[in-house]
Design a protein around this motif. Structure first.
Motif, short mmCIF file in Angstrom:
data_model
loop_
_atom_site.label_atom_id
_atom_site.label_comp_id
_atom_site.label_asym_id
_atom_site.label_seq_id
_atom_site.Cartn_x
_atom_site.Cartn_y
_atom_site.Cartn_z
N VAL A 1 0.85 -1.20 0.00
CA VAL A 1 0.00 0.00 0.00
C VAL A 1 0.88 1.24 0.00
CG1 VAL A 1 -1.94 -1.11 1.18
CG2 VAL A 1 -0.21 0.08 2.51
N ARG A 2 0.32 2.34 -0.51
CA ARG A 2 1.00 3.64 -0.52
C ARG A 2 0.22 4.58 0.39
NH1 ARG A 2 2.46 4.56 -5.95
NH2 ARG A 2 4.32 3.50 -5.25
N LEU A 3 0.93 5.20 1.31
CA LEU A 3 0.29 6.14 2.23
C LEU A 3 0.00 7.45 1.49
CD1 LEU A 3 2.39 5.60 5.46
CD2 LEU A 3 0.19 4.59 4.85
N VAL A 4 -1.19 7.95 1.67
CA VAL A 4 -1.62 9.16 0.98
C VAL A 4 -1.00 10.38 1.68
CG1 VAL A 4 -3.61 10.57 0.35
CG2 VAL A 4 -3.75 8.09 0.23
N GLY A 5 -0.42 11.27 0.88
CA GLY A 5 0.16 12.49 1.40
C GLY A 5 1.52 12.32 2.03
N ARG A 6 2.10 11.17 1.88
CA ARG A 6 3.42 10.89 2.44
C ARG A 6 4.26 10.20 1.39
NH1 ARG A 6 3.03 11.26 7.98
NH2 ARG A 6 0.90 11.44 8.69
N ARG A 7 5.51 10.17 1.59
CA ARG A 7 6.40 9.50 0.64
C ARG A 7 6.80 8.14 1.19
NH1 ARG A 7 10.30 14.21 -1.81
NH2 ARG A 7 8.60 15.48 -2.57
N HIS A 8 5.80 7.35 1.56
CA HIS A 8 6.07 6.04 2.13
C HIS A 8 5.16 4.99 1.51
CE1 HIS A 8 8.77 7.45 5.26
NE2 HIS A 8 7.88 8.38 5.59
N ASP A 9 5.73 3.85 1.21
CA ASP A 9 4.99 2.65 0.85
C ASP A 9 5.21 1.64 1.97
OD1 ASP A 9 4.48 3.92 -1.52
OD2 ASP A 9 5.32 2.37 -2.79
N LEU A 10 4.20 0.84 2.22
CA LEU A 10 4.31 -0.23 3.22
C LEU A 10 4.03 -1.55 2.55
CD1 LEU A 10 2.28 1.42 6.13
CD2 LEU A 10 4.75 1.44 5.80
N GLN A 11 4.82 -2.55 2.90
CA GLN A 11 4.62 -3.89 2.36
C GLN A 11 4.53 -4.87 3.52
OE1 GLN A 11 7.32 -5.06 -0.73
NE2 GLN A 11 7.31 -3.03 -1.66
N LEU A 12 3.52 -5.71 3.48
CA LEU A 12 3.31 -6.72 4.51
C LEU A 12 3.43 -8.09 3.84
CD1 LEU A 12 2.53 -7.23 7.48
CD2 LEU A 12 0.15 -7.26 6.72
N TRP A 13 4.42 -8.85 4.26
CA TRP A 13 4.69 -10.15 3.67
C TRP A 13 4.20 -11.27 4.57
CZ3 TRP A 13 7.02 -11.15 -1.04
CH2 TRP A 13 7.54 -10.05 -1.70
N VAL A 14 3.72 -12.33 3.95
CA VAL A 14 3.35 -13.56 4.65
C VAL A 14 4.55 -14.49 4.57
CG1 VAL A 14 1.80 -15.55 4.61
CG2 VAL A 14 0.93 -13.28 4.02
N PRO A 15 4.94 -15.13 5.67
CA PRO A 15 6.09 -16.04 5.61
C PRO A 15 5.89 -17.14 4.58
CG PRO A 15 5.43 -15.67 7.87
CD PRO A 15 4.37 -15.05 7.01
N ASP A 16 6.96 -17.50 3.92
CA ASP A 16 6.93 -18.56 2.91
C ASP A 16 6.78 -19.91 3.62
OD1 ASP A 16 7.20 -20.19 0.72
OD2 ASP A 16 9.08 -19.31 0.03
N PRO A 17 5.73 -20.68 3.32
CA PRO A 17 5.50 -21.94 4.03
C PRO A 17 6.41 -23.08 3.55
CG PRO A 17 3.78 -21.62 2.40
CD PRO A 17 4.64 -20.37 2.39
N ARG A 18 7.10 -22.89 2.43
CA ARG A 18 7.95 -23.97 1.92
C ARG A 18 9.17 -24.16 2.81
NH1 ARG A 18 8.94 -21.51 -3.86
NH2 ARG A 18 9.26 -19.76 -2.46
N PRO A 19 9.57 -25.41 3.02
CA PRO A 19 10.76 -25.65 3.84
C PRO A 19 12.02 -25.21 3.08
CG PRO A 19 9.94 -27.71 2.93
CD PRO A 19 8.95 -26.65 2.56
#
Length: 105
Positions: free
Chosen positions: A60-78
């Protein structure tokens, strides 16, 4: 950016604005960098627009700011590795010099 005055909607590159999901706000980095400036403690929510959403990542990109946020899900593969010899006990004769170099570490 599009503004629809009749419906009161603002879109950013075809994505509607939404309140930043709470799972982004739970991280210590967010609390240290963005929370003091955002007013989230006073009940004011940050607005964001989706950049890309995949199975393992929400971006997502924050409105009015110069920041993007990324939320990752852990990779389930061994995790796999092609290396099956223990260090330093299983070194071959031509590899013993490696142990002497790494010994101080």
């Amino acid at each position: 950016t599009e503004i629809n005055l009749q419906l009161g909607e603002l879109t950013l590159k075809k994505h509607h604005l939404e309140v930043l999901p709470p799972e982004f706000e739970d991280f210590e980095d967010f609390q240290n960098i963005l929370a003091p400036d955002s007013g989230t403690a006073s009940g004011v929510s940050l607005q964001c627009a989706e950049v890309k959403n995949t199975n393992n990542r929400s971006w997502v990109r924050l409105v009015g700011r110069r920041h993007d946020l990324q939320l990752w899900v852990p990779d389930p593969r061994p995790a796999t590795t092609p290396f099956d010899r223990a260090f330093p006990t299983k070194l071959r004769l031509g590899e013993r010099w490696i142990a002497t170099l790494l010994e101080p570490v």
